[in-house]
Motif scaffolding. Structure first.
Motif: not given
Length: 258
Positions: A28-50
């Motif tokens: 239901d909830v996921v906390c992620l660490q070490e994204l190693k990506a700037p704010q604009e490179k977060f893969p929001l579309s893929a996360i939303e599709t999931a």
């Protein structure tokens, strides 16, 4: 309510691993660490599709934290810790999800110790302890989940004698974790598995995974107002064995309904 924490060790490079795990386990909830990506490179579309809404605090090349919520939008309440205006590291984000306040953290590693990096780690933990105390005083149901970069006890490391001087295991950092518990926080995994050797991290080197030479670095701490809802806790250990996996495995809890 299932809440998980997962140090993905590069969200874009290991996106397939993350999406496979989300699809198979559906927390239901996921906390992620070490994204190693700037704010604009977060893969929001893929996360939303999931099926997940997200808030995140990115940073180029290093650090980075995010909170995902299935079929919901996390309501961000804090980004970063107070107490040091010079600290630009993306290590803490907080959001409300379905009546629970979720704090997602990626604590400093601190090596080599002693030294400036270790001093920063200790100072960061003082700030974190102060915020954790403030959260407790609010009386809200809170889960603090993430990569703490601490093995709290000898049961949390495969060979304690080899780690005594490491920044993940030195007395100063274990004392910081003990102080969190003394504030009133419950270490969920240890609450349900008090004597078991459970690891959440296996290095890429020296065949650590194959030898089960692991460390327990990823923890979920529960405030008193939610600790009695704890039903199950575990580690999705098999994820560490997947192709191109992170060196961490997802760690999770299940809470009963309020």
């Amino acid at each position: 309510m299932k809440i998980a924490t997962f140090n993905v060790n590069g969200i874009n490079g290991r996106l397939e691993v993350l999406l496979r795990w989300l699809n198979e386990t559906r927390p239901d909830v996921v906390c992620l660490q070490e994204l190693k990506a700037p704010q604009e490179k977060f893969p929001l579309s893929a996360i939303e599709t999931a099926g997940y809404g997200a808030v995140w605090h990115g940073q180029k090349r290093w650090n980075g934290v995010a909170i995902l919520a299935y079929d919901a939008e996390p309501i961000e309440t804090r980004r970063g810790l107070g107490g040091d205006l010079q600290d630009s590291h993306s290590r803490y984000i907080e959001a409300a999800v379905n009546g629970v306040l979720i704090g997602c953290l990626y604590a400093p590693n601190g090596n080599p110790a002693p030294g400036p990096k270790f001093a920063y780690k200790l100072a960061w933990y003082e700030r974190f302890l102060a915020h954790a105390q403030h959260l407790l005083e609010s009386g809200a149901p809170v889960v603090l989940a993430g990569d703490y970069n601490i093995m709290p006890t000898d049961r949390d490391v495969y060979a304690p004698e080899r780690w005594r001087d490491d920044a993940l295991f030195r007395p100063e950092v274990r004392e910081a974790f003990r102080r969190l518990e003394e504030q009133g926080w419950t270490d969920a995994l240890r609450q349900l598995h008090p004597e078991e050797r459970i690891y959440t991290f296996w290095d890429y080197f020296r065949n650590a995974w194959g030898r089960n030479a692991g460390l327990r670095l990823d923890h979920l701490l529960l405030s008193p107002s939610i600790a009695d809802r704890l039903e199950r806790a575990g580690v999705d250990r098999e994820v560490r064995g997947w192709e191109h996996a992170s060196d961490h495995a997802p760690t999770w809890i299940e809470l009963s309904k309020a």
